[in-house]
Write an enzyme that holds these catalytic residues in place. Structure first.
Site, short mmCIF file in Angstrom:
data_model
loop_
_atom_site.label_atom_id
_atom_site.label_comp_id
_atom_site.label_asym_id
_atom_site.label_seq_id
_atom_site.Cartn_x
_atom_site.Cartn_y
_atom_site.Cartn_z
N LYS A 142 -8.47 -4.72 6.28
CA LYS A 142 -7.39 -4.68 5.30
C LYS A 142 -7.86 -5.33 4.00
CE LYS A 142 -3.20 -5.58 6.29
NZ LYS A 142 -2.88 -4.49 5.36
N GLY A 143 -7.08 -5.08 2.96
CA GLY A 143 -7.41 -5.71 1.68
C GLY A 143 -7.85 -4.75 0.61
N ALA B 200 -3.38 -0.20 6.69
CA ALA B 200 -4.74 -0.69 6.93
C ALA B 200 -5.72 0.29 6.32
CB ALA B 200 -4.99 -0.82 8.43
N ASP B 201 -6.92 -0.22 6.07
CA ASP B 201 -7.99 0.63 5.52
C ASP B 201 -8.87 1.22 6.61
OD1 ASP B 201 -7.41 0.09 2.67
OD2 ASP B 201 -7.81 -1.96 3.32
N GLY C 211 0.81 -1.21 0.00
CA GLY C 211 0.00 0.00 0.00
C GLY C 211 0.84 1.25 0.00
N GLU D 277 -0.99 -10.78 3.28
CA GLU D 277 -0.69 -9.90 4.43
C GLU D 277 -0.99 -10.60 5.75
OE1 GLU D 277 -1.48 -5.60 2.28
OE2 GLU D 277 -3.14 -6.62 3.26
C1 5RP Z 1 -3.64 -3.90 0.88
C2 5RP Z 1 -3.91 -3.33 2.21
C3 5RP Z 1 -3.34 -1.99 2.51
O1 5RP Z 1 -2.53 -2.10 3.63
C4 5RP Z 1 -4.46 -1.03 2.77
O2 5RP Z 1 -5.29 -1.02 1.63
C5 5RP Z 1 -3.94 0.37 3.08
O3 5RP Z 1 -3.37 0.92 1.93
P1 5RP Z 1 -2.90 2.44 1.89
O4 5RP Z 1 -1.76 2.56 2.85
O5 5RP Z 1 -2.50 2.65 0.45
O6 5RP Z 1 -4.06 3.30 2.28
O7 5RP Z 1 -4.55 -3.91 3.05
O8 5RP Z 1 -4.29 -5.12 0.70
#
Ligand code: 5RP
Length: 230
Positions: free
Chosen positions: A101-102, A90-91, A35, A110
């Site tokens: 996540k994801g 993380a989201d 990410g 992950e």
């Molecule tokens: C990928 C993830 C990422 O860690 C999550 O989407 C966060 O991404 P970002 O730091 O770009 O906001 O889980 O599968």
């Protein structure tokens, strides 16, 4: 590499990602998440490649390519066997450090790489903090055998809507996102999703697996305790 902020959120991602890199010590075996936030952790480690002499495991092809391009040594999970630390984005993060996540479709790898590590560290900008998991949707990696059947099973668990992504995971599987509304009991939902045949992995990471959360905003970086019992 110098700071290249294009917005406050981008600057916060960089600050959180770089702050967590300071936990990494010479000779460690390190899990690298996926990410735009952990990107900066990897960049920071890449700036110290020779000094640190790390052995890394990547959670996606994108991360593999970034890390190896910066000169970091990347091996398979089986070759590493065990990790000292994994750092990932993380989201969503709730008050008990439960995670969604994801968003990048990499949550299966992950979760494996997080579980391999003595210490699991999360890096986010403050927009990821939520009262309850749920608004982002819960990513699901699903076998390409009966994704519609799996989606119906997920609706039966309470999802009001299940979306299908046009992208596949690095494992070649279908990616779904399920919207449950505010998730009151992440552990219970995680267990229910894990029991659905056809779901390879869901994107709920329980706070009891998280050691630290680095949260950044314009005021700076805070380090919050995760939910893992100490
Ligand atoms: C990928 C993830 C990422 O860690 C999550 O989407 C966060 O991404 P970002 O730091 O770009 O906001 O889980 O599968």
């Amino acid at each position: 590499m110098t700071r290249t902020d294009t917005s406050a959120a981008d600057g916060a991602k960089e600050a959180a990602g770089r702050a967590a890199a300071a936990l990494v010590e010479p000779g460690m075996r390190v899990g690298l998440g996926t990410g735009s936030t952990v990107h900066w952790t990897i960049v920071a480690l890449g700036e110290r490649t020779a000094e640190l002499g790390l052995t890394c495991v990547a959670t996606s092809q994108r991360t593999h390519d970034l890390a190896t391009g910066l000169g970091l040594r990347v091996v398979t999970p089986d070759e590493a066997g065990h990790l000292d630390i994994t750092i990932d984005g993380a989201d969503e993060v709730d008050g008990a450090a439960n995670l969604t996540k994801g968003g990048g479709g990499a949550h299966t790898r992950e979760k494996i790489v997080a579980a391999m590590a003595d210490r699991f560290v999360v890096v986010v900008d403050s927009t990821k903090l939520v009262g309850r998991l749920g608004p982002f949707g819960t990513p699901l990696e699903v076998l390409d055998f009966a994704p519609a059947v799996v989606a119906h099973a997920v609706e039966a668990l309470g999802a009001g809507r299940v979306e299908v992504s046009e992208q596949r995971s690095d494992n070649g599987n279908v990616l779904l996102r399920a919207y449950f509304g505010p998730i009151e009991e992440p552990a219970a939902l995680a267990a229910s999703l894990a029991a659905v045949a056809g779901i390879v992995e869901h994107g709920i990471f329980l706070g009891t697996t998280v050691d630290d959360v680095f949260v950044a905003d314009v005021a700076g970086v805070r380090r919050l305790a995760g939910g893992r019992p100490r």
